[in-house]
Write a protein that holds these residues in place. Structure first.
Motif, PDB file in Angstrom:
ATOM      1  N   ASP A 193       0.823  -1.215   0.000  1.00  0.00           N
ATOM      2  CA  ASP A 193       0.000   0.000   0.000  1.00  0.00           C
ATOM      3  C   ASP A 193       0.859   1.267   0.000  1.00  0.00           C
ATOM      4  O   ASP A 193       0.349   2.376   0.106  1.00  0.00           O
ATOM      5  CB  ASP A 193      -0.955  -0.002   1.211  1.00  0.00           C
ATOM      6  CG  ASP A 193      -0.209   0.030   2.552  1.00  0.00           C
ATOM      7  OD1 ASP A 193       1.047   0.132   2.548  1.00  0.00           O
ATOM      8  OD2 ASP A 193      -0.869  -0.063   3.598  1.00  0.00           O
ATOM      9  N   GLY A 194       2.173   1.107  -0.094  1.00  0.00           N
ATOM     10  CA  GLY A 194       3.054   2.270  -0.186  1.00  0.00           C
ATOM     11  C   GLY A 194       3.324   2.932   1.145  1.00  0.00           C
ATOM     12  O   GLY A 194       3.985   3.978   1.191  1.00  0.00           O
ATOM     13  N   SER A 195       2.803   2.378   2.245  1.00  0.00           N
ATOM     14  CA  SER A 195       3.056   3.008   3.550  1.00  0.00           C
ATOM     15  C   SER A 195       4.528   2.852   3.933  1.00  0.00           C
ATOM     16  O   SER A 195       5.254   2.059   3.325  1.00  0.00           O
ATOM     17  CB  SER A 195       2.138   2.418   4.632  1.00  0.00           C
ATOM     18  OG  SER A 195       2.276   1.018   4.658  1.00  0.00           O
ATOM     19  N   SER A 196       4.954   3.596   4.954  1.00  0.00           N
ATOM     20  CA  SER A 196       6.388   3.642   5.306  1.00  0.00           C
ATOM     21  C   SER A 196       6.934   2.257   5.603  1.00  0.00           C
ATOM     22  O   SER A 196       6.252   1.419   6.198  1.00  0.00           O
ATOM     23  CB  SER A 196       6.618   4.475   6.554  1.00  0.00           C
ATOM     24  OG  SER A 196       5.836   5.595   6.521  1.00  0.00           O
ATOM     25  N   ASP A 197       8.196   2.089   5.267  1.00  0.00           N
ATOM     26  CA  ASP A 197       8.874   0.820   5.549  1.00  0.00           C
ATOM     27  C   ASP A 197       8.922   0.572   7.050  1.00  0.00           C
ATOM     28  O   ASP A 197       8.881   1.512   7.854  1.00  0.00           O
ATOM     29  CB  ASP A 197      10.328   0.862   5.064  1.00  0.00           C
ATOM     30  CG  ASP A 197      10.420   0.881   3.545  1.00  0.00           C
ATOM     31  OD1 ASP A 197       9.366   0.911   2.888  1.00  0.00           O
ATOM     32  OD2 ASP A 197      11.554   0.854   3.043  1.00  0.00           O
ATOM     33  N   GLU A 198       9.060  -0.686   7.383  1.00  0.00           N
ATOM     34  CA  GLU A 198       9.227  -1.105   8.779  1.00  0.00           C
ATOM     35  C   GLU A 198      10.650  -1.662   8.900  1.00  0.00           C
ATOM     36  O   GLU A 198      11.170  -2.232   7.930  1.00  0.00           O
ATOM     37  CB  GLU A 198       8.192  -2.206   9.039  1.00  0.00           C
ATOM     38  CG  GLU A 198       8.296  -2.973  10.309  1.00  0.00           C
ATOM     39  CD  GLU A 198       7.660  -2.239  11.473  1.00  0.00           C
ATOM     40  OE1 GLU A 198       8.379  -1.414  12.067  1.00  0.00           O
ATOM     41  OE2 GLU A 198       6.484  -2.503  11.772  1.00  0.00           O
ATOM     42  N   VAL A 199      11.290  -1.474  10.052  1.00  0.00           N
ATOM     43  CA  VAL A 199      12.588  -2.143  10.256  1.00  0.00           C
ATOM     44  C   VAL A 199      12.452  -3.100  11.435  1.00  0.00           C
ATOM     45  O   VAL A 199      11.622  -2.892  12.321  1.00  0.00           O
ATOM     46  CB  VAL A 199      13.754  -1.161  10.530  1.00  0.00           C
ATOM     47  CG1 VAL A 199      14.219  -0.463   9.282  1.00  0.00           C
ATOM     48  CG2 VAL A 199      13.401  -0.192  11.634  1.00  0.00           C
ATOM     49  N   ALA A 200      13.265  -4.143  11.421  1.00  0.00           N
ATOM     50  CA  ALA A 200      13.178  -5.128  12.503  1.00  0.00           C
ATOM     51  C   ALA A 200      14.562  -5.728  12.722  1.00  0.00           C
ATOM     52  O   ALA A 200      15.424  -5.665  11.845  1.00  0.00           O
ATOM     53  CB  ALA A 200      12.186  -6.215  12.127  1.00  0.00           C
ATOM     54  N   ASP A 201      14.746  -6.326  13.892  1.00  0.00           N
ATOM     55  CA  ASP A 201      16.019  -7.013  14.149  1.00  0.00           C
ATOM     56  C   ASP A 201      16.040  -8.369  13.446  1.00  0.00           C
ATOM     57  O   ASP A 201      17.095  -8.865  13.083  1.00  0.00           O
ATOM     58  CB  ASP A 201      16.210  -7.196  15.668  1.00  0.00           C
ATOM     59  CG  ASP A 201      16.302  -5.844  16.349  1.00  0.00           C
ATOM     60  OD1 ASP A 201      17.346  -5.204  16.210  1.00  0.00           O
ATOM     61  OD2 ASP A 201      15.307  -5.417  16.967  1.00  0.00           O
ATOM     62  N   LEU A 202      14.866  -8.954  13.310  1.00  0.00           N
ATOM     63  CA  LEU A 202      14.765 -10.228  12.588  1.00  0.00           C
ATOM     64  C   LEU A 202      13.462 -10.230  11.806  1.00  0.00           C
ATOM     65  O   LEU A 202      12.412  -9.846  12.345  1.00  0.00           O
ATOM     66  CB  LEU A 202      14.768 -11.397  13.593  1.00  0.00           C
ATOM     67  CG  LEU A 202      14.698 -12.799  12.974  1.00  0.00           C
ATOM     68  CD1 LEU A 202      15.997 -13.154  12.243  1.00  0.00           C
ATOM     69  CD2 LEU A 202      14.427 -13.865  14.052  1.00  0.00           C
ATOM     70  N   VAL A 203      13.523 -10.648  10.549  1.00  0.00           N
ATOM     71  CA  VAL A 203      12.303 -10.812   9.752  1.00  0.00           C
ATOM     72  C   VAL A 203      12.136 -12.307   9.500  1.00  0.00           C
ATOM     73  O   VAL A 203      13.065 -12.978   9.035  1.00  0.00           O
ATOM     74  CB  VAL A 203      12.393 -10.072   8.401  1.00  0.00           C
ATOM     75  CG1 VAL A 203      11.135 -10.314   7.559  1.00  0.00           C
ATOM     76  CG2 VAL A 203      12.611  -8.589   8.618  1.00  0.00           C
TER      77      VAL A 203
END
Ligand SMILES: Cc1cc2nc3c(=O)[nH]c(=O)nc-3n(C[C@H](O)[C@H](O)[C@H](O)COP(=O)(O)OP(=O)(O)OC[C@H]3O[C@@H](n4cnc5c(N)ncnc54)[C@H](O)[C@@H]3O)c2cc1C
Length: 459
Positions: free
Chosen positions: A168-178
């Motif tokens: 949907d083009g919303s902001s990226d997410e960051v994570a320590d593990l995906v």
């Protein structure tokens, strides 16, 4: 610490539950552990879906997907995870203690026990995918599941955490593990195996389609021993049926079987070279084909089913090719994203459950082991998880490929060789068929693995 799971199917939900059970709420520096699931479809709990009620007269037909067989090795995982969840699953499914193999000419070929080696032994549980999913979903708080389709994942680097992008083009997410639990057409797999470029390992359509549906248990043979699922093989296909719900008053525990409830299931697999698109699927035509393929099969139950019932699910067999790795730079795959198996393995869901348990156990171990950073602990855990899981899943997949061919069209000689092979298989001591598969204890596997690795595995 933040862990993102992509996909809220069976493996995604189970992985979430294991991580919540095994990981401390604040792994380090008092940063709370955050675990989020991104699921592309709306995923309300059963109680919040008034249109689907498990107590309705035909509950199973109202959900998504057909019926799954959870092998005792998978049932054991649920038992380890949570007692309430375990009882909920086994009380919505049917405990199966043997597969009865027949041929289309009406000959009984063999009975294969479907229990494991624990004391008391656990049974296989035949259950609708929807009921299993509901039982898992019930344990996951609403706040942990976000309805968003993931469009891509970027691997971590020495300075950056992995990133998740959304359709949907919303902001990226960051994570320590995906954790990629996004099924056979996984987008997370593309990041791990192809650096996010076009998928170098697309899912393979096996040229086999499963169709199935629900039927009243009264159609089942009257003289059949309790806990039997019947599987009939012929020159041009396969047909299976059995109970998939227990009697309402039964509160069984997967260590004993019980009388069937109202609901039974049938399914059939046949070869279809080109997969029809969704719009081309004509259920009446599939019924006509079923009738012509099985009209001469000598089993009154099959004859009743092909005349009376409708099709509730159509499930083409897609498999994942052997991937060069299941993890890279902070991203790891579980379930069908890593290894969609042939349906003939009977292990698709059970291997997904085993993945979830083992990944959770190794992450928990590493977080307690004093690695220099959480990042190092997580990356090492993903590597150990792959080393432990890949050989087992490959062995199951190789075995299943041979069995899958039994559902394809064959000439007379091959057909009768297949029956002979099955008959002989039924005479072999039981342990030689299934012990390697069912006597699997992840705790022991992990202990052996780290002992063998010695100090290398520790920080
Ligand atoms: C709707 C459905 C019906 C099924 N029916 C049958 C059946 O009848 N018989 C059978 O043997 N197996 C069936 N399966 C497959 C079976 O559930 C799996 O083989 C097994 O349980 C392993 O589960 P998994 O969680 O790894 O994959 P899945 O159960 O496939 O779950 C993957 C999940 O990821 C979600 N997802 C996918 N892509 C994205 C994305 N880009 N972003 C966010 N979320 C995403 C999907 O919506 C799904 O919920 C079905 C799967 C699904 C999704």
């Amino acid at each position: 610490m933040k862990i993102v799971i992509v996909g809220g199917g069976i493996s995604g939900l189970t992985t979430y539950l294991f991580l919540r059970k095994l990981l401390p709420p604040s792994p380090a520096n008092n940063t709370p552990l955050e675990i989020l699931i991104y699921e592309s479809h709306k995923a309300p709990k059963n109680a919040d879906r008034p249109e689907i009620s498990l107590s309705a007269p035909s509950p199973f037909a109202q959900g998504v997907g057909g019926v799954l067989g959870i092998s005792p090795n998978g049932v054991r995982v649920l038992q380890q995870l949570d007692g309430t969840l375990f009882r909920n699953v086994v009380n919505h499914g049917y405990p199966v203690r043997q597969f009865h193999f027949r041929n289309s000419h009406g000959m009984a070929l063999a009975n294969f026990p479907t229990t494991n080696f624990t004391d008391p032994p656990l049974h296989t549980v035949l259950i609708s995918r929807q009921a299993l999913w509901d039982a898992l979903r019930d344990q996951v708080p609403d706040s942990a599941i976000l309805c968003k389709k993931v469009s891509g994942v970027t691997l971590g680097t020495s300075t950056q955490r992995p990133r998740i992008q959304f359709a949907d083009g919303s902001s990226d997410e960051v994570a320590d593990l995906v954790i990629g639990a996004d099924g056979v057409h996984s987008v997370v797999k593309q990041a791990v195996t192809s650096n996010g470029n076009t998928d170098a390992y697309p899912a393979i359509y096996e040229g086999l389609v499963g169709v199935g549906g629900f039927m009243p248990a009264s159609y089942l043979p009257k003289n059949e021993p309790l806990g039997t699922t019947t599987m009939t093989f012929g020159a041009d296909g396969f047909f299976g049926y059995g109970a998939c719900s227990p009697t309402p008053e039964a509160s069984h525990d997967a260590v004993s079987t019980c009388n069937p409830g109202n609901q039974a299931v049938w399914w059939s697999t046949y070869a279809l070279e080109h997969l029809p698109s969704k719009g081309e699927i004509d259920k009446d035509d599939i019924i006509r084909q079923l009738q012509s393929r099985h009209s001469s099969w000598k089993d009154p139950v099959i004859q009743t089913v092909i005349q009376k019932v409708s099709i509730d699910s159509i499930y083409p067999t897609w498999t994942t090719p052997n991937l060069p790795t299941w993890e890279k730079d902070g991203v790891v795959l579980v379930g069908d994203a890593a290894h969609a198996l042939q349906t003939s393995s009977g292990q698709g869901v059970s291997q997904a459950l085993e993945d979830a348990e083992m990944l959770g156990m190794i992450i928990a171990r590493n977080l307690k082991s004093g690695f220099a950073s959480e990042k190092k602990a997580l990356q090492a855990a993903a590597g150990s998880y792959c080393e432990l899981r890949v050989p087992r899943v490959r062995k199951i997949s190789d075995h299943a490929k041979k069995l899958g061919d039994m559902k394809r069209k064959k000439n007379l000689v091959v057909e009768w060789m297949m029956y002979l092979f099955m008959w002989l298989g039924g005479k072999l001591p039981r342990d030689s068929n299934t012990e390697w598969l069912l006597r699997y204890n992840p705790e022991e596997e992990i202990a052996k693995f780290f002992l063998k690795k010695g100090k290398q595995a520790d920080p």
